[in-house]
Design a protein around this motif. Structure first.
Motif, mmCIF file in Angstrom:
data_model
loop_
_atom_site.group_PDB
_atom_site.id
_atom_site.type_symbol
_atom_site.label_atom_id
_atom_site.label_comp_id
_atom_site.label_asym_id
_atom_site.label_seq_id
_atom_site.Cartn_x
_atom_site.Cartn_y
_atom_site.Cartn_z
ATOM 1 N N GLN A 63 0.885 -1.167 0.114
ATOM 2 C CA GLN A 63 0.019 0.071 -0.065
ATOM 3 C C GLN A 63 0.941 1.120 -0.043
ATOM 4 O O GLN A 63 1.418 1.610 0.862
ATOM 5 N N GLY A 64 0.935 1.900 -1.227
ATOM 6 C CA GLY A 64 1.829 3.058 -1.259
ATOM 7 C C GLY A 64 0.982 4.503 -0.583
ATOM 8 O O GLY A 64 0.125 4.145 0.191
ATOM 9 N N LEU A 65 1.565 5.389 -1.010
ATOM 10 C CA LEU A 65 0.852 6.681 -0.353
ATOM 11 C C LEU A 65 -0.549 6.858 -1.051
ATOM 12 O O LEU A 65 -0.643 6.592 -2.288
ATOM 13 N N ARG A 66 -1.471 6.868 -0.117
ATOM 14 C CA ARG A 66 -2.807 7.103 -0.740
ATOM 15 C C ARG A 66 -3.447 8.447 -0.265
ATOM 16 O O ARG A 66 -3.007 8.760 1.013
ATOM 17 N N ALA A 67 -4.354 9.057 -0.798
ATOM 18 C CA ALA A 67 -4.960 10.245 -0.343
ATOM 19 C C ALA A 67 -6.617 10.234 -0.517
ATOM 20 O O ALA A 67 -7.162 10.829 -0.832
ATOM 21 N N ASN A 68 -6.977 8.775 -0.027
ATOM 22 C CA ASN A 68 -8.481 8.735 -0.135
ATOM 23 C C ASN A 68 -9.298 9.024 1.190
ATOM 24 O O ASN A 68 -10.290 8.251 1.263
ATOM 25 N N SER A 69 -8.583 9.394 2.060
ATOM 26 C CA SER A 69 -9.307 9.958 3.316
ATOM 27 C C SER A 69 -9.048 11.385 3.877
ATOM 28 O O SER A 69 -8.265 11.876 2.789
ATOM 29 N N SER A 70 -9.176 11.799 4.907
ATOM 30 C CA SER A 70 -8.747 13.119 5.262
ATOM 31 C C SER A 70 -7.223 13.216 5.550
ATOM 32 O O SER A 70 -6.860 14.512 5.811
ATOM 33 N N GLN A 71 -6.665 12.266 5.718
ATOM 34 C CA GLN A 71 -5.240 12.547 5.778
ATOM 35 C C GLN A 71 -4.532 11.439 4.708
ATOM 36 O O GLN A 71 -5.105 10.357 4.262
ATOM 37 N N PHE A 72 -3.284 11.492 4.528
ATOM 38 C CA PHE A 72 -2.554 10.604 3.978
ATOM 39 C C PHE A 72 -2.275 9.216 4.557
ATOM 40 O O PHE A 72 -2.120 9.591 5.839
ATOM 41 N N THR A 73 -1.967 8.222 3.871
ATOM 42 C CA THR A 73 -1.728 6.979 4.264
ATOM 43 C C THR A 73 -0.576 6.391 3.631
ATOM 44 O O THR A 73 -0.327 6.542 2.473
#
Length: 624
Positions: A63-73
């Motif tokens: 799981q790379g950098l994701r922007a599908n919520s209010s914060q990055f994961t």
């Protein structure tokens, strides 16, 4: 070799004027020079809550950098991006590690860098990824120092760099439309990406590398003339194997015009005064400020810009409290070595200085500034413990380098490329040089025969400055502002010589397609176009500089050769040029960049690794 070229005798007071006096025809080297700073602007960045990119923790690489919520994961865990920009092409390779260690010690976990196409493909089909341009080594070094990487491969990068990083040979096509789906541009981009992208694929996060995101172009919303262009660039990246988070970067008012469809995070670029506007653009997504400006760049003949450390860090504190991620542009600016400084075209053309110090937290020479200390204190709140600050590199003041050999411009023409005969003027990019790639940088001399005096009118076809001679006698200068010049009367036919300097192509804006240099059109004498030119290319590349060992008989413009003795292990220093006017300096074959007495810059950064213990050659192209 310190090679000095000076094209003017203008003497102007400057805030960076040196108080050191030296004899004429000497160069002063000093270790106590500090460079320029800047005003205020901001751009998008991302959120992070993890302080160590690699560390000893097990990271979920699926799981790379994701922007599908209010914060990055990242790896499924909350992640806040604390990034800083350091451009490998503006820093000597010997100092890459030092600058990265200073980034980590300041509390950052991510490095951002652009990729300059014009350096990596200086001639069509000739690719360079070695030595100072070894991008793979640079990214791998970042990984070894526990830094994540956001890669900005272009093809256009802006970066206050000549032509925004695009190679000048693109302009040989009279119909070229840069940053568009024009077939000639698309073909060239595909060829470049075919070489570039395979080199970075193994360095992606999901393959065990440090690259967590890749930026698609740069601020296209402010330029946006082709609705299909950004989707083409996105597909060019994806189809070659890029599978990390894609992001775009634009000012908030243009972000919708510069974005791409599907699966791409839009980072905003805003001014300090209206950065809150970015919060409303993507209320349910992470907030990323990709360019939080630490300062600004300077122009020749203008004032030096400074942004107070307290103001910058105070604003950053407010932004971080909002949970936003940031990229500091620049963390360390470095230097526009050679002829790579950019310019601006609106409202009128201005050329940027050689230094890209940017008033950044780490100075051009690698020193800590008050901004660095304040930033480290602020960012320490987001870490359990910060690494120790690296020990600073020492600076040294050396004895003056005395210029002992000389070659006039006219004597030097036998070493230049040419003459090329043409009925009408030809821009430097269209000269039959470099395997069909033309001349990219430096100076171009245009000569023709005249039979009388009168008024010489450039019609704004000089790019960017020109010294004018009649029978080798200097009569005046033509610039964007000074477009007319009186030519004295004389007997019989005489030679009119126009020496044109390319001062740097604009880095951004609507005039990108109009950046051909030299004489780009007719010049008139008494309203009649001049014809039948002989054209010489003085590109000032290392091969050109090595061609002569001249006698010393001073006249101007000219080439000068001198020596600098370094006792012991070489240290960083700065070359000061009181009284030299305008020109270029080479040391041991390395082009340090342009100098000009109008300021604000009054010294050129000379990295210690480019010096030898013992004797060093200094060469210069010099003034009228």
């Amino acid at each position: 070799m310190i090679f000095v070229t000076t094209l003017s005798c203008v003497e102007t007071d400057s805030i960076f004027a040196s108080s050191v006096c030296t004899l004429k025809y000497t160069l002063t080297l000093s270790g106590d020079f500090s460079c320029p700073a800047v005003p205020v602007l901001i751009k998008p960045t991302c959120l992070l809550f993890s302080s160590n990119p690699r560390g000893t923790q097990t990271v979920n690489r699926r799981q790379g950098l994701r922007a599908n919520s209010s914060q990055f994961t990242l790896g499924g865990e909350g992640f806040r991006i604390l990034a800083g920009s350091i451009h490998y092409f503006r820093v000597p390779r010997a100092y890459w590690k030092d600058r990265m260690l200073k980034l980590r010690a300041c509390g950052f976990n991510t490095l951002t860098t652009y990729v300059p196409w014009n350096l990596h493909e200086p001639q069509r089909g000739m690719f360079v990824f070695e030595r100072e341009l070894d991008l793979e080594a640079y990214i791998s070094m970042a990984a070894s120092l526990d830094l994540w990487v956001i890669l900005q491969p272009g093809p256009y990068i802006s970066a206050d760099w000549d032509l925004g990083g695009l190679p000048s040979w693109l302009l040989r096509d009279e119909d070229m439309k840069l940053r568009s789906t024009y077939p000639g541009f698309i073909e060239a981009v595909n060829s470049f990406f075919d070489q570039l992208i395979p080199k970075v694929l193994p360095l992606q996060f999901k393959r065990g590398g440090p690259i967590i995101a890749v930026q698609v172009e740069d601020e296209y919303g402010s330029y946006g003339q082709d609705g299909n262009y950004m989707d083409f660039i996105k597909e060019a990246l994806l189809s070659r194997g890029i599978n990390e988070l894609l992001l775009t970067s634009d000012r908030y008012e243009w972000i919708q015009h510069g974005g791409v469809t599907g699966g791409t995070f839009n980072a905003s670029v805003v001014h300090y005064g209206n950065w809150m506007c970015a919060l409303a653009l993507q209320p349910n997504d992470p907030q990323m400020m990709m360019h939080f400006l630490s300062g600004w760049f300077d122009f020749w003949g203008s004032l030096h810009h400074v942004l107070a450390a307290e103001d910058m860090v105070g604003m950053l504190r407010k932004i971080l409290r909002r949970g936003m991620s940031i990229n500091i542009y620049m963390f360390h600016g470095g230097t526009n070595f050679g002829f790579m400084n950019g310019g601006v075209g609106a409202p009128s053309y201005k050329s940027q200085i050689t230094s890209y110090d940017y008033d950044a937290p780490v100075s051009e020479g690698g020193d800590y500034t008050p901004k660095y200390l304040l930033l480290r204190d602020l960012l320490s709140q987001y870490h359990k413990e910060l690494p120790e600050m690296p020990v600073l590199q020492g600076k040294a003041a050396y004895e003056a380098a005395v210029m002992y050999q000389h070659l006039s411009l006219w004597e030097g023409l036998r070493y230049a490329e040419g003459p090329f005969k043409s009925v009408t003027p030809i821009p430097m990019e269209n000269l039959p040089l470099s395997n069909g790639n033309g001349q990219s940088y430096g100076y171009t001399l245009y000569e023709t025969v005249i039979g009388n005096g009168g008024v010489l009118n450039s019609q704004d076809n000089i790019r960017d400055q020109a010294l004018v001679f009649v029978d080798k006698r200097f009569i005046g200068r033509l610039t964007y502002k000074n477009r007319e010049l009186a030519v004295p009367d004389g007997k019989g036919q005489r030679t009119l010589s126009v020496l044109v300097e390319n001062c740097g192509r604009v880095a951004s804006g609507e005039s990108l397609n109009e950046q051909r240099k030299g004489l780009i059109g007719d010049i008139l004498l008494n309203n009649t176009p001049l014809r039948n030119f002989e054209i010489y290319s003085l590109d000032m590349n290392p091969k050109f500089m090595d061609r002569f060992l001249p006698p010393y008989t001073p006249s101007f413009p000219a080439f000068f050769l001198g020596r600098l003795f370094v006792d012991g292990y070489p240290s960083d220093t700065f070359v000061k040029l009181p009284g030299w006017g305008k020109g270029v300096v080479f040391v041991n074959g390395q082009n340090l960049g342009r100098y000009w007495s109008v300021g604000p810059q009054q010294a050129l950064y000379l990295p210690g690794p480019w010096l030898n213990s013992g004797m060093n050659e200094v060469s210069q192209r010099v003034k009228t």
